[in-house]
Each structure stands twice: as structure tokens, then as C-alpha cells.
Design a protein around this motif. Structure first.
Motif, PDB file in Angstrom:
ATOM      1  N   SER A   1      18.608  81.781  62.481  1.00  0.00           N
ATOM      2  CA  SER A   1      20.208  82.430  60.875  1.00  0.00           C
ATOM      3  C   SER A   1      21.237  81.861  61.360  1.00  0.00           C
ATOM      4  CB  SER A   1      20.342  83.781  61.795  1.00  0.00           C
ATOM      5  OG  SER A   1      18.828  84.684  61.389  1.00  0.00           O
ATOM      6  N   LYS A   2      21.717  81.414  62.236  1.00  0.00           N
ATOM      7  CA  LYS A   2      23.367  80.203  62.288  1.00  0.00           C
ATOM      8  C   LYS A   2      23.571  78.793  61.017  1.00  0.00           C
ATOM      9  CE  LYS A   2      23.079  81.102  67.154  1.00  0.00           C
ATOM     10  NZ  LYS A   2      22.755  79.895  68.378  1.00  0.00           N
ATOM     11  N   PHE A   3      21.929  78.780  61.131  1.00  0.00           N
ATOM     12  CA  PHE A   3      22.118  77.779  59.538  1.00  0.00           C
ATOM     13  C   PHE A   3      21.389  77.794  58.709  1.00  0.00           C
ATOM     14  CE2 PHE A   3      20.901  76.740  64.357  1.00  0.00           C
ATOM     15  CZ  PHE A   3      21.555  75.176  64.068  1.00  0.00           C
ATOM     16  N   PRO A   4      22.040  77.661  57.908  1.00  0.00           N
ATOM     17  CA  PRO A   4      21.830  77.265  56.073  1.00  0.00           C
ATOM     18  C   PRO A   4      20.443  77.588  55.576  1.00  0.00           C
ATOM     19  CG  PRO A   4      23.330  75.931  56.117  1.00  0.00           C
ATOM     20  CD  PRO A   4      23.317  76.386  57.436  1.00  0.00           C
ATOM     21  N   LEU A   5      20.194  78.026  54.586  1.00  0.00           N
ATOM     22  CA  LEU A   5      18.401  77.584  54.105  1.00  0.00           C
ATOM     23  C   LEU A   5      18.814  76.756  53.599  1.00  0.00           C
ATOM     24  CD1 LEU A   5      16.822  81.242  53.143  1.00  0.00           C
ATOM     25  CD2 LEU A   5      16.381  79.148  54.944  1.00  0.00           C
ATOM     26  N   HIS A   6      19.453  76.776  52.696  1.00  0.00           N
ATOM     27  CA  HIS A   6      19.306  74.822  51.562  1.00  0.00           C
ATOM     28  C   HIS A   6      19.613  73.743  52.566  1.00  0.00           C
ATOM     29  CE1 HIS A   6      24.137  75.832  52.481  1.00  0.00           C
ATOM     30  NE2 HIS A   6      23.779  74.114  52.491  1.00  0.00           N
ATOM     31  N   SER A   7      19.982  74.280  54.193  1.00  0.00           N
ATOM     32  CA  SER A   7      19.699  72.401  54.600  1.00  0.00           C
ATOM     33  C   SER A   7      18.576  71.982  54.925  1.00  0.00           C
ATOM     34  CB  SER A   7      20.816  73.065  55.922  1.00  0.00           C
ATOM     35  OG  SER A   7      19.699  73.539  56.861  1.00  0.00           O
ATOM     36  N   LEU A   8      17.267  73.224  54.474  1.00  0.00           N
ATOM     37  CA  LEU A   8      16.625  72.902  55.355  1.00  0.00           C
ATOM     38  C   LEU A   8      15.163  71.790  55.184  1.00  0.00           C
ATOM     39  CD1 LEU A   8      13.300  73.824  56.537  1.00  0.00           C
ATOM     40  CD2 LEU A   8      12.405  74.339  54.813  1.00  0.00           C
ATOM     41  N   SER A   9      14.958  70.387  55.609  1.00  0.00           N
ATOM     42  CA  SER A   9      14.008  69.346  55.461  1.00  0.00           C
ATOM     43  C   SER A   9      13.336  69.206  55.612  1.00  0.00           C
ATOM     44  CB  SER A   9      15.102  67.901  55.485  1.00  0.00           C
ATOM     45  OG  SER A   9      15.205  67.765  57.005  1.00  0.00           O
ATOM     46  N   ILE A  10      12.093  69.203  55.917  1.00  0.00           N
ATOM     47  CA  ILE A  10      10.563  69.095  56.482  1.00  0.00           C
ATOM     48  C   ILE A  10      10.307  66.991  56.782  1.00  0.00           C
ATOM     49  CG2 ILE A  10       8.437  69.507  56.033  1.00  0.00           C
ATOM     50  CD1 ILE A  10       9.055  71.141  53.914  1.00  0.00           C
ATOM     51  N   THR A  11       9.708  66.965  57.631  1.00  0.00           N
ATOM     52  CA  THR A  11       9.561  65.458  58.126  1.00  0.00           C
ATOM     53  C   THR A  11       7.933  65.500  58.602  1.00  0.00           C
ATOM     54  OG1 THR A  11      10.540  65.290  60.392  1.00  0.00           O
ATOM     55  CG2 THR A  11      11.351  65.065  58.248  1.00  0.00           C
ATOM     56  N   HIS A  12       7.160  64.461  58.827  1.00  0.00           N
ATOM     57  CA  HIS A  12       6.333  64.451  59.976  1.00  0.00           C
ATOM     58  C   HIS A  12       6.124  62.834  60.385  1.00  0.00           C
ATOM     59  CE1 HIS A  12       4.269  62.027  56.716  1.00  0.00           C
ATOM     60  NE2 HIS A  12       4.515  62.533  55.787  1.00  0.00           N
ATOM     61  N   GLU A  13       5.213  62.840  61.680  1.00  0.00           N
ATOM     62  CA  GLU A  13       4.939  61.981  62.139  1.00  0.00           C
ATOM     63  C   GLU A  13       3.856  61.990  62.848  1.00  0.00           C
ATOM     64  OE1 GLU A  13       6.941  61.219  66.033  1.00  0.00           O
ATOM     65  OE2 GLU A  13       8.022  63.794  65.503  1.00  0.00           O
ATOM     66  N   ALA A  14       2.960  60.856  62.904  1.00  0.00           N
ATOM     67  CA  ALA A  14       1.711  60.681  63.985  1.00  0.00           C
ATOM     68  C   ALA A  14       1.659  61.319  65.189  1.00  0.00           C
ATOM     69  CB  ALA A  14       1.310  59.040  64.290  1.00  0.00           C
ATOM     70  N   GLY A  15       3.035  61.766  66.025  1.00  0.00           N
ATOM     71  CA  GLY A  15       3.158  61.902  67.400  1.00  0.00           C
ATOM     72  C   GLY A  15       2.543  61.132  68.474  1.00  0.00           C
ATOM     73  N   TYR A  16       2.615  62.431  69.910  1.00  0.00           N
ATOM     74  CA  TYR A  16       1.851  61.212  70.743  1.00  0.00           C
ATOM     75  C   TYR A  16       0.824  62.837  71.134  1.00  0.00           C
ATOM     76  CZ  TYR A  16       5.411  57.938  70.817  1.00  0.00           C
ATOM     77  OH  TYR A  16       6.122  56.997  70.559  1.00  0.00           O
ATOM     78  N   GLN A  17      -0.219  62.118  72.035  1.00  0.00           N
ATOM     79  CA  GLN A  17      -1.456  63.103  72.803  1.00  0.00           C
ATOM     80  C   GLN A  17      -0.858  64.044  73.277  1.00  0.00           C
ATOM     81  OE1 GLN A  17      -4.086  63.433  70.824  1.00  0.00           O
ATOM     82  NE2 GLN A  17      -5.122  64.824  72.016  1.00  0.00           N
ATOM     83  N   ILE A  18      -0.232  63.854  74.428  1.00  0.00           N
ATOM     84  CA  ILE A  18       0.552  64.695  74.932  1.00  0.00           C
ATOM     85  C   ILE A  18       1.503  65.459  74.787  1.00  0.00           C
ATOM     86  CG2 ILE A  18       2.697  62.896  75.534  1.00  0.00           C
ATOM     87  CD1 ILE A  18       2.174  63.289  78.773  1.00  0.00           C
ATOM     88  N   THR A  19       2.084  65.518  73.553  1.00  0.00           N
ATOM     89  CA  THR A  19       3.327  66.153  72.838  1.00  0.00           C
ATOM     90  C   THR A  19       2.308  67.311  71.865  1.00  0.00           C
ATOM     91  OG1 THR A  19       4.069  64.297  71.306  1.00  0.00           O
ATOM     92  CG2 THR A  19       5.419  65.510  73.415  1.00  0.00           C
ATOM     93  N   GLY A  20       0.938  66.739  72.007  1.00  0.00           N
ATOM     94  CA  GLY A  20       0.477  67.501  70.776  1.00  0.00           C
ATOM     95  C   GLY A  20       0.213  66.920  69.535  1.00  0.00           C
ATOM     96  N   GLY A  21       0.248  65.872  69.088  1.00  0.00           N
ATOM     97  CA  GLY A  21      -0.649  65.296  68.476  1.00  0.00           C
ATOM     98  C   GLY A  21       0.439  65.015  66.946  1.00  0.00           C
ATOM     99  N   TYR A  22      -0.927  64.639  66.026  1.00  0.00           N
ATOM    100  CA  TYR A  22      -0.019  65.043  64.518  1.00  0.00           C
ATOM    101  C   TYR A  22       1.345  65.606  64.063  1.00  0.00           C
ATOM    102  CZ  TYR A  22       1.347  63.566  60.477  1.00  0.00           C
ATOM    103  OH  TYR A  22       2.027  62.256  58.579  1.00  0.00           O
ATOM    104  N   SER A  23       2.477  65.801  63.896  1.00  0.00           N
ATOM    105  CA  SER A  23       3.589  67.164  64.006  1.00  0.00           C
ATOM    106  C   SER A  23       4.283  66.780  62.595  1.00  0.00           C
ATOM    107  CB  SER A  23       4.869  66.015  65.145  1.00  0.00           C
ATOM    108  OG  SER A  23       4.166  66.667  66.255  1.00  0.00           O
ATOM    109  N   VAL A  24       4.256  67.993  62.192  1.00  0.00           N
ATOM    110  CA  VAL A  24       5.657  68.534  61.117  1.00  0.00           C
ATOM    111  C   VAL A  24       7.046  68.864  62.198  1.00  0.00           C
ATOM    112  CG1 VAL A  24       5.684  69.719  58.906  1.00  0.00           C
ATOM    113  CG2 VAL A  24       3.370  68.729  59.859  1.00  0.00           C
ATOM    114  N   HIS A  25       7.250  68.481  61.573  1.00  0.00           N
ATOM    115  CA  HIS A  25       8.524  69.504  62.176  1.00  0.00           C
ATOM    116  C   HIS A  25      10.164  69.911  60.791  1.00  0.00           C
ATOM    117  CE1 HIS A  25       8.715  66.997  64.882  1.00  0.00           C
ATOM    118  NE2 HIS A  25       8.205  65.810  64.591  1.00  0.00           N
ATOM    119  N   PHE A  26      10.461  71.184  60.706  1.00  0.00           N
ATOM    120  CA  PHE A  26      11.088  71.868  59.952  1.00  0.00           C
ATOM    121  C   PHE A  26      12.695  71.596  60.729  1.00  0.00           C
ATOM    122  CE2 PHE A  26       6.687  72.694  60.037  1.00  0.00           C
ATOM    123  CZ  PHE A  26       7.142  73.103  58.789  1.00  0.00           C
TER     124      PHE A  26
END
Length: 139
Positions: free
Chosen positions: A76-101
Motif C-alpha cells: 500500500s506504500k506504492f502507487p498502483l500506477h507504478s505496476l509493471s509485469i515481467t517474466h523469466e525462465a527462472g531456476y528449478q531451485i527457486t520455483g522454475g518459470y516466474s512472473v514478477h509484479f
């Protein structure tokens, strides 16, 4: 002579008028991406009240995720308008394919030091929703 010319130019040019621009604060947000590699179409729905984000729902990898009350309070400290969405292949140890908000805010703290912070919400293919991470953005 140069000083006189400068003074004449400043006097003749008149005043510059300007107004301060402000951001319109978003009440809600709904985003749907095109299909993303193994994550499929990614959907985000968010709603904010006067002082906090009240709802943040994600659909990624075909599964729904919602943030807890504590996580909503953190972002809630962050404004909604600053949202970006990215994705990456990731690593198996960290959960594999990842989507970041990612949310970002830039502000001056109490000591008048400029701060640039990022909040990251991650959903992975194998481990699902991970805890919110807030960190200082590297310069």
C-alpha cells in the motif's frame, strides 16, 4: 556590455508561467496480458481505497492467487500506477518459470535523503505465490 544585454533580455522577456502537474490516483486496475510462455495469459485485478490497496488478485499459470492482509498493507506504500509485469525462465531451485509484479516509489525520507524502493510480488510455476519483497533499488 554583456551584462547590460542580459539584463535587457530578462526584462523584456516577461514572466514565465507554469503550473504544477499532479498524478491522478488510480482507484482500480485490471490488466490482462497476451499469453506468456509457460505462464499463459496473466491477469491482475487491484482496488485501492483512500489510503491502502484493498485487493490484489493474480491469475498466472492458470491458477488464482490473492495477497494476504499483511501483504496488502506492505504494498500500500506504492502507487498502483507504478505496476509493471515481467517474466523469466527462472531456476528449478527457486520455483522454475516466474512472473514478477513490481511496484516502485521514489520519495525523500525524514533525513531528506532520496529513496527509490521496489516491491516485488513473484509467482512461480512450481511454488506459487512467494512473499512480497521490498528493497532499495540499486543505483
Amino acid at each position: 556590455m554583456k551584462i547590460i544585454i542580459l539584463l535587457v533580455l530578462l526584462t523584456v522577456s516577461g514572466r514565465a508561467c507554469a503550473s504544477e502537474e499532479s498524478f491522478a490516483i488510480w482507484r482500480n486496475l485490471e490488466v490482462t496480458t497476451h499469453s506468456v510462455s509457460r505462464a499463459g495469459p496473466i491477469r491482475v485485478k487491484a482496488t485501492s481505497g483512500e489510503a491502502e490497496i484493498e485487493r490484489f488478485e493474480i491469475i498466472a499459470f492458470g491458477r488464482p492467487y490473492s495477497l494476504s492482509e499483511g501483504e496488502l498493507k506492505e504494498i500500500s506504500k506504492f502507487p498502483l500506477h507504478s505496476l509493471s509485469i515481467t517474466h523469466e525462465a527462472g531456476y528449478q531451485i527457486t520455483g522454475g518459470y516466474s512472473v514478477h509484479f513490481k511496484f516502485r516509489r521514489v520519495y525523500y525520507d525524514q533525513e531528506r535523503k532520496l529513496r527509490d524502493e521496489v516491491a516485488v510480488i513473484t509467482v512461480t510455476q512450481d511454488q506459487g505465490l512467494k512473499p512480497v519483497v521490498i528493497r532499495e533499488k540499486s543505483k
